[in-house]
Design a protein around this motif. Structure first.
Motif, PDB file in Angstrom:
ATOM      1  N   TYR A  34       3.791  47.627  21.770  1.00 14.33           N
ATOM      2  CA  TYR A  34       3.809  48.251  20.569  1.00 14.33           C
ATOM      3  C   TYR A  34       3.780  49.782  20.719  1.00 14.33           C
ATOM      4  O   TYR A  34       4.390  50.664  20.369  1.00 14.33           O
ATOM      5  N   HIS A  35       2.700  50.286  21.501  1.00 14.64           N
ATOM      6  CA  HIS A  35       2.297  51.486  21.841  1.00 14.64           C
ATOM      7  C   HIS A  35       3.580  52.252  22.823  1.00 14.64           C
ATOM      8  O   HIS A  35       3.837  53.620  22.377  1.00 14.64           O
ATOM      9  N   ILE A  36       4.264  51.398  23.374  1.00 13.82           N
ATOM     10  CA  ILE A  36       4.898  52.120  24.539  1.00 13.82           C
ATOM     11  C   ILE A  36       6.404  52.284  23.709  1.00 13.82           C
ATOM     12  O   ILE A  36       7.102  53.173  23.731  1.00 13.82           O
ATOM     13  N   VAL A  37       6.777  51.257  22.988  1.00 13.19           N
ATOM     14  CA  VAL A  37       8.002  51.454  22.044  1.00 13.19           C
ATOM     15  C   VAL A  37       7.926  52.251  20.969  1.00 13.19           C
ATOM     16  O   VAL A  37       8.759  53.095  20.596  1.00 13.19           O
ATOM     17  N   THR A  54       9.520  40.299  21.426  1.00 17.56           N
ATOM     18  CA  THR A  54       9.105  40.445  22.869  1.00 17.56           C
ATOM     19  C   THR A  54       7.975  39.604  23.314  1.00 17.56           C
ATOM     20  O   THR A  54       8.139  38.668  24.226  1.00 17.56           O
ATOM     21  N   SER A  55       6.821  39.416  22.797  1.00 16.00           N
ATOM     22  CA  SER A  55       5.852  38.622  22.952  1.00 16.00           C
ATOM     23  C   SER A  55       6.026  37.032  22.748  1.00 16.00           C
ATOM     24  O   SER A  55       5.519  36.365  23.729  1.00 16.00           O
ATOM     25  N   THR A  56       6.845  37.008  21.588  1.00 19.69           N
ATOM     26  CA  THR A  56       7.307  35.513  21.359  1.00 19.69           C
ATOM     27  C   THR A  56       8.260  34.813  22.461  1.00 19.69           C
ATOM     28  O   THR A  56       7.801  33.781  22.823  1.00 19.69           O
ATOM     29  N   ALA A  57       8.892  35.903  22.907  1.00 15.88           N
ATOM     30  CA  ALA A  57       9.791  35.412  24.073  1.00 15.88           C
ATOM     31  C   ALA A  57       9.027  34.917  25.389  1.00 15.88           C
ATOM     32  O   ALA A  57       9.453  34.100  26.149  1.00 15.88           O
ATOM     33  N   VAL A  58       8.020  35.927  25.743  1.00 16.69           N
ATOM     34  CA  VAL A  58       7.258  35.972  26.837  1.00 16.69           C
ATOM     35  C   VAL A  58       6.251  34.681  26.747  1.00 16.69           C
ATOM     36  O   VAL A  58       6.154  33.883  28.054  1.00 16.69           O
ATOM     37  N   MET A  59       6.142  34.290  25.708  1.00 14.97           N
ATOM     38  CA  MET A  59       5.160  32.854  25.551  1.00 14.97           C
ATOM     39  C   MET A  59       5.980  31.481  25.899  1.00 14.97           C
ATOM     40  O   MET A  59       5.431  30.530  26.419  1.00 14.97           O
ATOM     41  N   VAL A 195      14.267  32.508  18.989  1.00 12.25           N
ATOM     42  CA  VAL A 195      15.608  32.467  18.306  1.00 12.25           C
ATOM     43  C   VAL A 195      15.727  33.116  16.878  1.00 12.25           C
ATOM     44  O   VAL A 195      16.801  33.710  16.863  1.00 12.25           O
ATOM     45  N   THR A 196      14.860  33.051  16.072  1.00 11.00           N
ATOM     46  CA  THR A 196      14.981  33.727  14.885  1.00 11.00           C
ATOM     47  C   THR A 196      14.928  35.452  15.099  1.00 11.00           C
ATOM     48  O   THR A 196      15.875  36.066  14.467  1.00 11.00           O
ATOM     49  N   TYR A 197      14.150  36.041  16.141  1.00 14.99           N
ATOM     50  CA  TYR A 197      14.154  37.156  16.100  1.00 14.99           C
ATOM     51  C   TYR A 197      15.393  37.739  16.798  1.00 14.99           C
ATOM     52  O   TYR A 197      15.552  38.989  16.889  1.00 14.99           O
ATOM     53  N   THR A 198      16.042  36.871  17.413  1.00 21.55           N
ATOM     54  CA  THR A 198      17.487  37.372  18.099  1.00 21.55           C
ATOM     55  C   THR A 198      18.577  37.438  17.319  1.00 21.55           C
ATOM     56  O   THR A 198      19.074  38.601  17.101  1.00 21.55           O
ATOM     57  N   PHE A 199      18.555  36.591  16.107  1.00 20.23           N
ATOM     58  CA  PHE A 199      19.548  36.601  15.007  1.00 20.23           C
ATOM     59  C   PHE A 199      19.369  37.612  14.153  1.00 20.23           C
ATOM     60  O   PHE A 199      20.236  38.169  13.777  1.00 20.23           O
ATOM     61  N   THR A 200      17.970  37.785  13.691  1.00 19.56           N
ATOM     62  CA  THR A 200      17.513  38.625  12.550  1.00 19.56           C
ATOM     63  C   THR A 200      17.750  40.001  12.979  1.00 19.56           C
ATOM     64  O   THR A 200      17.869  41.048  12.284  1.00 19.56           O
ATOM     65  N   GLY A 209      20.246  46.886  25.990  1.00 18.51           N
ATOM     66  CA  GLY A 209      19.067  46.084  26.695  1.00 18.51           C
ATOM     67  C   GLY A 209      18.219  45.124  25.808  1.00 18.51           C
ATOM     68  O   GLY A 209      17.043  44.860  26.187  1.00 18.51           O
ATOM     69  N   TYR A 210      18.778  45.009  24.530  1.00 20.97           N
ATOM     70  CA  TYR A 210      18.093  44.121  23.431  1.00 20.97           C
ATOM     71  C   TYR A 210      18.894  42.985  23.346  1.00 20.97           C
ATOM     72  O   TYR A 210      20.131  42.957  22.891  1.00 20.97           O
ATOM     73  N   SER A 211      18.055  42.013  22.969  1.00 24.38           N
ATOM     74  CA  SER A 211      18.852  40.570  22.432  1.00 24.38           C
ATOM     75  C   SER A 211      18.154  40.715  20.820  1.00 24.38           C
ATOM     76  O   SER A 211      16.995  39.736  20.913  1.00 24.38           O
ATOM     77  N   GLY A 212      18.628  41.175  19.850  1.00 27.32           N
ATOM     78  CA  GLY A 212      17.966  41.208  18.785  1.00 27.32           C
ATOM     79  C   GLY A 212      16.667  42.245  18.873  1.00 27.32           C
ATOM     80  O   GLY A 212      16.910  43.345  19.073  1.00 27.32           O
ATOM     81  N   PHE A 213      15.669  41.779  18.508  1.00 32.76           N
ATOM     82  CA  PHE A 213      14.313  42.481  18.539  1.00 32.76           C
ATOM     83  C   PHE A 213      13.708  42.294  19.883  1.00 32.76           C
ATOM     84  O   PHE A 213      12.735  43.055  20.199  1.00 32.76           O
ATOM     85  N   ILE A 214      14.202  41.720  20.883  1.00 35.55           N
ATOM     86  CA  ILE A 214      13.627  41.395  22.222  1.00 35.55           C
ATOM     87  C   ILE A 214      14.225  42.322  23.245  1.00 35.55           C
ATOM     88  O   ILE A 214      15.339  42.295  23.453  1.00 35.55           O
ATOM     89  N   SER A 215      13.101  42.914  23.647  1.00 38.72           N
ATOM     90  CA  SER A 215      13.643  43.895  24.709  1.00 38.72           C
ATOM     91  C   SER A 215      13.627  43.215  26.036  1.00 38.72           C
ATOM     92  O   SER A 215      12.661  42.535  26.565  1.00 38.72           O
ATOM     93  N   LEU A 216      14.891  42.871  26.663  1.00 36.35           N
ATOM     94  CA  LEU A 216      15.262  42.308  27.868  1.00 36.35           C
ATOM     95  C   LEU A 216      14.389  42.874  29.015  1.00 36.35           C
ATOM     96  O   LEU A 216      14.141  42.220  29.793  1.00 36.35           O
TER      97      LEU A 216
END
Length: 262
Positions: A34-37, A54-59, A195-200, A209-216
């Motif tokens: 959050y602070h970096i972005v 991004t946190s969700t994808a890491v999990m 999956v949801t954050y990618t589509f929304t 460098g993003y897949s939806g809200f996910i920073s790759l």
């Protein structure tokens, strides 16, 4: 360069907390990302959504690897995991969809409030630091509790460990057993959320460098350093006594609360 070092350290720490506390990403990753972005031009308005996504994808990777290790060691209890995992998965779908409808600052405030409530519950109510007598989870707790856990966990990107660990602890389980169960119970939240954050978030971020809200980029760095942190924990950190384990869990929650509030 400093941001990369911070992300790698956060990922390494996440690997440690995944093994010791079942925190597959959220409580460590979200504040740092959050602070970096938020400091990047054009991305500040999406900072919290990017951090949570991004946190969700890491999990997926952290909780998945930890689950495999616990399964190989024979520490997974099918009677605890099922059918709770299915209700958590159902709630995770709803929580992920709800997050896409909320403003960035609203999600941040909810994250902080959630931490405060969880900390107060662990400290002020009996049954967490000192383990009570073991008892089974009721059908109501499994069904309605599981759905609630899934909704909140996916909405805030915290997995499910921060609720499943206290829940199982209050039902008389040792901390190591709570943590072993927390990782597989976090997987449906992570998958549904990612999956949801990618589509929304598709085309919502004005950067590559993003897949939806996910920073790759951040995802790769966190996953690689997280794997190193898990290996380090397995090989170098001895077993923690049960009561100390519970106290450190509470202290970690407090540290993350301060990081997000500041």
């Amino acid at each position: 360069m400093n941001d990369i070092i911070i992300i790698l350290l956060a990922g390494f720490t996440t690997g440690i907390t995944t093994v010791l506390f079942g925190f597959g990403g959220g409580f460590i990753v979200v504040p740092f990302v959050y602070h970096i972005v938020a400091a990047e031009p054009g991305l500040s308005q999406h900072a919290m959504h990017i951090a949570v996504a991004t946190s969700t994808a890491v999990m997926i990777f952290n909780a998945g690897w930890a689950t495999i290790q616990s399964g190989c060691a024979g520490r997974l209890n099918a009677a605890v995991l099922f059918p709770l995992v299915w209700f958590i998965a159902a709630g995770a779908v709803g929580g992920s969809l709800l997050a896409g409808l909320l403003k960035d600052e609203v999600v941040r405030v909810l994250f902080i409030l959630y931490l405060i409530i969880t900390l107060a519950d662990c400290v002020m109510r009996k049954g967490f630091i000192s383990r009570p007598q073991a008892r089974r989870l009721s059908g109501t707790t499994v069904s309605f509790g599981g759905i609630f856990i899934g909704v909140v966990a996916a909405l805030l990107g915290v997995g499910g460990s921060v609720m499943t660990v206290p829940l199982l602890r209050r039902h008389g389980y040792e901390m190591r057993d709570c943590v072993s169960a927390a990782n597989p119970l976090s997987i449906p939240v992570a998958v549904c959320g990612a999956v949801t954050y990618t589509f929304t978030g598709w085309h919502a971020i004005p950067a590559t460098g993003y897949s939806g809200f996910i920073s790759l980029k951040i995802l790769v760095l966190l996953t690689a350093s997280g794997f190193c942190g898990m290996l380090f924990t397995r090989r170098c950190i001895p077993a923690v006594p049960d009561v100390l384990h519970a106290r450190v869990y509470v202290a970690l929650l407090l540290a993350v609360l301060l990081a997000m509030a500041v």
